[in-house]
Design a protein around this motif. Structure first.
Motif, PDB file in Angstrom:
ATOM      1  N   VAL A   1     -33.033  29.519  -1.874  1.00  0.00           N
ATOM      2  CA  VAL A   1     -34.114  29.408  -2.852  1.00  0.00           C
ATOM      3  C   VAL A   1     -35.383  29.037  -2.090  1.00  0.00           C
ATOM      4  O   VAL A   1     -35.336  28.789  -0.889  1.00  0.00           O
ATOM      5  CB  VAL A   1     -33.809  28.352  -3.939  1.00  0.00           C
ATOM      6  CG1 VAL A   1     -32.558  28.714  -4.724  1.00  0.00           C
ATOM      7  CG2 VAL A   1     -33.676  26.952  -3.332  1.00  0.00           C
TER       8      VAL A   1
ATOM      9  N   ASN B   1     -34.603  27.441 -11.485  1.00  0.00           N
ATOM     10  CA  ASN B   1     -34.185  28.313 -10.384  1.00  0.00           C
ATOM     11  C   ASN B   1     -33.755  27.497  -9.173  1.00  0.00           C
ATOM     12  O   ASN B   1     -33.720  28.008  -8.050  1.00  0.00           O
ATOM     13  CB  ASN B   1     -35.303  29.287  -9.999  1.00  0.00           C
ATOM     14  CG  ASN B   1     -34.767  30.579  -9.401  1.00  0.00           C
ATOM     15  OD1 ASN B   1     -33.615  30.964  -9.630  1.00  0.00           O
ATOM     16  ND2 ASN B   1     -35.595  31.260  -8.624  1.00  0.00           N
TER      17      ASN B   1
ATOM     18  N   ILE C   1     -30.724  33.219 -15.349  1.00  0.00           N
ATOM     19  CA  ILE C   1     -30.398  32.675 -14.023  1.00  0.00           C
ATOM     20  C   ILE C   1     -29.006  32.065 -14.028  1.00  0.00           C
ATOM     21  O   ILE C   1     -28.204  32.294 -13.104  1.00  0.00           O
ATOM     22  CB  ILE C   1     -31.454  31.635 -13.596  1.00  0.00           C
ATOM     23  CG1 ILE C   1     -32.814  32.306 -13.404  1.00  0.00           C
ATOM     24  CG2 ILE C   1     -31.026  30.925 -12.303  1.00  0.00           C
ATOM     25  CD1 ILE C   1     -33.973  31.331 -13.230  1.00  0.00           C
ATOM     26  N   ASN C   2     -28.692  31.302 -15.065  1.00  0.00           N
ATOM     27  CA  ASN C   2     -27.364  30.682 -15.141  1.00  0.00           C
ATOM     28  C   ASN C   2     -26.263  31.732 -15.239  1.00  0.00           C
ATOM     29  O   ASN C   2     -25.175  31.551 -14.677  1.00  0.00           O
ATOM     30  CB  ASN C   2     -27.302  29.731 -16.332  1.00  0.00           C
ATOM     31  CG  ASN C   2     -27.839  28.345 -16.005  1.00  0.00           C
ATOM     32  OD1 ASN C   2     -27.135  27.499 -15.484  1.00  0.00           O
ATOM     33  ND2 ASN C   2     -29.119  28.139 -16.300  1.00  0.00           N
TER      34      ASN C   2
ATOM     35  N   ALA D   1     -25.832  33.045 -11.674  1.00  0.00           N
ATOM     36  CA  ALA D   1     -25.265  32.006 -10.810  1.00  0.00           C
ATOM     37  C   ALA D   1     -23.787  31.776 -11.135  1.00  0.00           C
ATOM     38  O   ALA D   1     -22.957  31.619 -10.234  1.00  0.00           O
ATOM     39  CB  ALA D   1     -26.060  30.715 -10.961  1.00  0.00           C
TER      40      ALA D   1
ATOM     41  N   ALA E   1     -32.771  33.529  -4.491  1.00  0.00           N
ATOM     42  CA  ALA E   1     -33.418  33.393  -5.800  1.00  0.00           C
ATOM     43  C   ALA E   1     -34.824  32.853  -5.576  1.00  0.00           C
ATOM     44  O   ALA E   1     -34.996  31.745  -5.060  1.00  0.00           O
ATOM     45  CB  ALA E   1     -32.621  32.466  -6.705  1.00  0.00           C
TER      46      ALA E   1
ATOM     47  N   LEU F   1     -23.707  26.112  -8.486  1.00  0.00           N
ATOM     48  CA  LEU F   1     -22.913  27.142  -7.826  1.00  0.00           C
ATOM     49  C   LEU F   1     -22.389  26.651  -6.476  1.00  0.00           C
ATOM     50  O   LEU F   1     -21.208  26.850  -6.140  1.00  0.00           O
ATOM     51  CB  LEU F   1     -23.762  28.402  -7.642  1.00  0.00           C
ATOM     52  CG  LEU F   1     -23.146  29.539  -6.831  1.00  0.00           C
ATOM     53  CD1 LEU F   1     -21.889  30.079  -7.503  1.00  0.00           C
ATOM     54  CD2 LEU F   1     -24.167  30.661  -6.615  1.00  0.00           C
ATOM     55  N   CYS F   2     -23.253  26.014  -5.710  1.00  0.00           N
ATOM     56  CA  CYS F   2     -22.848  25.518  -4.394  1.00  0.00           C
ATOM     57  C   CYS F   2     -21.787  24.429  -4.511  1.00  0.00           C
ATOM     58  O   CYS F   2     -20.819  24.388  -3.723  1.00  0.00           O
ATOM     59  CB  CYS F   2     -24.062  25.009  -3.623  1.00  0.00           C
ATOM     60  SG  CYS F   2     -25.191  26.321  -3.090  1.00  0.00           S
TER      61      CYS F   2
ATOM     62  N   LEU G   1     -26.855  25.327   0.096  1.00  0.00           N
ATOM     63  CA  LEU G   1     -28.174  25.695  -0.414  1.00  0.00           C
ATOM     64  C   LEU G   1     -29.190  25.607   0.718  1.00  0.00           C
ATOM     65  O   LEU G   1     -29.313  24.574   1.378  1.00  0.00           O
ATOM     66  CB  LEU G   1     -28.581  24.766  -1.558  1.00  0.00           C
ATOM     67  CG  LEU G   1     -29.811  25.201  -2.360  1.00  0.00           C
ATOM     68  CD1 LEU G   1     -29.486  26.434  -3.207  1.00  0.00           C
ATOM     69  CD2 LEU G   1     -30.301  24.066  -3.258  1.00  0.00           C
TER      70      LEU G   1
ATOM     71  N   VAL H   1     -26.707  30.139  -0.164  1.00  0.00           N
ATOM     72  CA  VAL H   1     -27.562  30.531  -1.284  1.00  0.00           C
ATOM     73  C   VAL H   1     -28.965  30.064  -0.931  1.00  0.00           C
ATOM     74  O   VAL H   1     -29.162  28.899  -0.578  1.00  0.00           O
ATOM     75  CB  VAL H   1     -27.090  29.880  -2.598  1.00  0.00           C
ATOM     76  CG1 VAL H   1     -28.055  30.205  -3.730  1.00  0.00           C
ATOM     77  CG2 VAL H   1     -25.670  30.309  -2.945  1.00  0.00           C
TER      78      VAL H   1
ATOM     79  N   TRP I   1     -28.239  26.992  -9.044  1.00  0.00           N
ATOM     80  CA  TRP I   1     -27.727  27.329  -7.708  1.00  0.00           C
ATOM     81  C   TRP I   1     -27.068  26.121  -7.057  1.00  0.00           C
ATOM     82  O   TRP I   1     -26.115  26.264  -6.272  1.00  0.00           O
ATOM     83  CB  TRP I   1     -28.853  27.894  -6.855  1.00  0.00           C
ATOM     84  CG  TRP I   1     -29.518  29.051  -7.527  1.00  0.00           C
ATOM     85  CD1 TRP I   1     -30.767  29.097  -8.071  1.00  0.00           C
ATOM     86  CD2 TRP I   1     -28.933  30.328  -7.820  1.00  0.00           C
ATOM     87  NE1 TRP I   1     -31.010  30.310  -8.654  1.00  0.00           N
ATOM     88  CE2 TRP I   1     -29.904  31.094  -8.519  1.00  0.00           C
ATOM     89  CE3 TRP I   1     -27.687  30.908  -7.547  1.00  0.00           C
ATOM     90  CZ2 TRP I   1     -29.659  32.400  -8.940  1.00  0.00           C
ATOM     91  CZ3 TRP I   1     -27.448  32.212  -7.972  1.00  0.00           C
ATOM     92  CH2 TRP I   1     -28.422  32.937  -8.662  1.00  0.00           C
ATOM     93  N   GLN I   2     -27.560  24.919  -7.378  1.00  0.00           N
ATOM     94  CA  GLN I   2     -26.870  23.710  -6.924  1.00  0.00           C
ATOM     95  C   GLN I   2     -25.483  23.612  -7.561  1.00  0.00           C
ATOM     96  O   GLN I   2     -24.505  23.271  -6.894  1.00  0.00           O
ATOM     97  CB  GLN I   2     -27.700  22.471  -7.257  1.00  0.00           C
ATOM     98  CG  GLN I   2     -28.974  22.346  -6.428  1.00  0.00           C
ATOM     99  CD  GLN I   2     -29.833  21.163  -6.844  1.00  0.00           C
ATOM    100  OE1 GLN I   2     -29.902  20.824  -8.029  1.00  0.00           O
ATOM    101  NE2 GLN I   2     -30.517  20.561  -5.889  1.00  0.00           N
TER     102      GLN I   2
END
Length: 406
Positions: free
Chosen positions: A118, A126, A99-100, A103, A169, A133-134, A141, A116, A130-131
């Motif tokens: 979730v 998961n 996942i990382n 991302a 995701a 990434l944002c 998110l 993004v 993504w946090q």
């Protein structure tokens, strides 16, 4: 469909014959990690005793043998997932790593204001990447909400989905509730707005055989240790087109084509994402574990585990005060529950004294627990080597714990 010979299967797992606190082990923490059959344990020993060498680099015989075994495993996993190409199979250290990796790669593709998505029933692994990434990109998110049964509210998913969403995701099966998500529908709708989809298959792959081409998912990740393989190894499946778009996650040996101080060019797939010496034994033996499960048969595994789920649910609900969390129409063999007025940790502690392994706590899914306004649950997660007799032992232990703690 063949019927499982459960006693013969149990004999494959040395750990199941031991006692814990003077009682026969009842292992109901399969959602955390699965036990290992002797064929897997022996394969680890065989690697280190007979062909231990680094792979892809040596011309000597041991290196070639190890390389061949590693790549045979990659082919085994390609076939298992029905991936189109073997270079779409990337070895990782586990689901979290996969996942990382994705991302991190999407940081090069997102703009401020992109979205993004979730779901509300994700494992922390998961959510948090993504946090990250944002925060790096200025993307937002967005969360698909859930209902009281622990199911995703698809009408809200439809409302939230738009062309700003670049990646979704979502887990295939919830680790905290056992909910089987309608991922085929989510993938199809996501593609209509141009969004990619990553499926967290950590909890699904022990129970079923995903077909990534039929699902048409862009990424699918899982961990070896949950499918009777070793810890420290996992798989990222990615469509060739997406893997070519993403930049490398780590730099180092193996992932390069040519290095100069002026510029480095990257290796082709899959090596572009496999920097450094991997968990060679883990990669090889993951193939052994997948072969073992396929020999038993996933159709038979799924049918038998559904029997265990139905039986365990019925027996636990006979105990006054028990509340089960995750009551959706489609569930894997996992029961997450509490007893009114008793902390789940206390139940877990008492049943452990009786030789029973369950998981208690928030299961790395704190948003799920916050939704239900509870500190955590007792989670009993069943595998194909468990029995109804073990469930009876567990239910009696829960009754005893309730009596002691009430």
């Amino acid at each position: 469909m063949k019927k499982l010979d459960i006693q013969a299967i149990r004999a494959d797992f040395p750990i199941l014959s031991q006692t814990v606190n003077g009682k026969p082990l009842v292992y109901f923490d399969n959602g955390a990690t699965a036990q290992k059959p002797k064929v897997v344990i022996d394969a680890i020993t065989k690697y280190y005793q007979e062909i231990n060498a680094n792979i892809h680099r040596g011309v000597h015989t041991l290196s070639q043998l190890a390389t061949d075994a590693y790549e045979v495993s990659r082919n085994t996993i390609q076939k298992h997932l029905n991936a189109k190409h073997n270079h779409e199979i990337i070895f990782t250290s586990g689901t979290t790593h996969g996942i990382n990796l994705v991302a991190n790669g999407f940081a090069a593709l997102l703009q401020p204001g992109d979205e993004v998505m979730v779901s509300a029933i994700e494992h922390h692994s998961n959510i948090v990447p993504w946090q990250f990434l944002c925060e790096r990109t200025g993307a937002n998110l967005v969360v698909i909400p859930m209902n009281e049964k622990g199911e995703l509210i698809l009408s809200e998913f439809d409302r939230l989905l738009n062309e700003k969403v670049k990646i979704i995701a979502v887990n295939h099966i919830s680790n905290a509730l056992g909910t089987v998500n309608p991922i085929a529908e989510i993938i199809e709708k996501a593609h209509q707005v141009g969004a990619a989809v990553l499926i967290d298959g950590a909890q699904a792959t022990p129970h079923l055989r995903p077909d990534v081409q039929e699902l048409d998912c862009d990424f699918y990740v899982f961990s070896g240790h949950k499918v009777c393989g070793p810890t420290g190894v996992g798989i990222l499946y990615g469509k060739e087109s997406w893997l070519n778009r993403l930049p490398p996650y780590q730099g180092g040996g193996e992932m390069i084509k040519e290095v100069t101080f002026a510029k480095t060019t990257y290796a082709d797939l899959p090596h572009k994402f496999e920097a450094g010496t991997p968990n060679i034994a883990g990669g090889i033996v993951l193939g052994t574990a997948i072969d073992y499960l396929n020999e038993i048969g996933f159709e038979a595994i799924e049918a038998y585990e559904q029997e265990l789920l139905a039986y365990g649910t019925e027996k636990l609900l006979e105990i006054e005060g028990v509340k089960i969390y995750g009551t959706g129409a489609h569930k894997a063999s996992l029961i997450s529950f509490n007893i009114e007025g008793i902390h789940p940790y206390d139940i877990g502690t008492i049943v452990d004294k009786l030789g029973i392994a369950v998981r208690t706590g928030h299961h790395c899914a704190q948003p799920v627990m916050n939704f239900f306004d509870i500190p955590g649950t007792v989670r009993a997660s069943f595998a194909f080597y468990n029995t109804k007799e073990e469930i009876d032992i567990f239910v009696e232990a829960v009754k005893k714990a309730k009596q002691m703690l009430s």
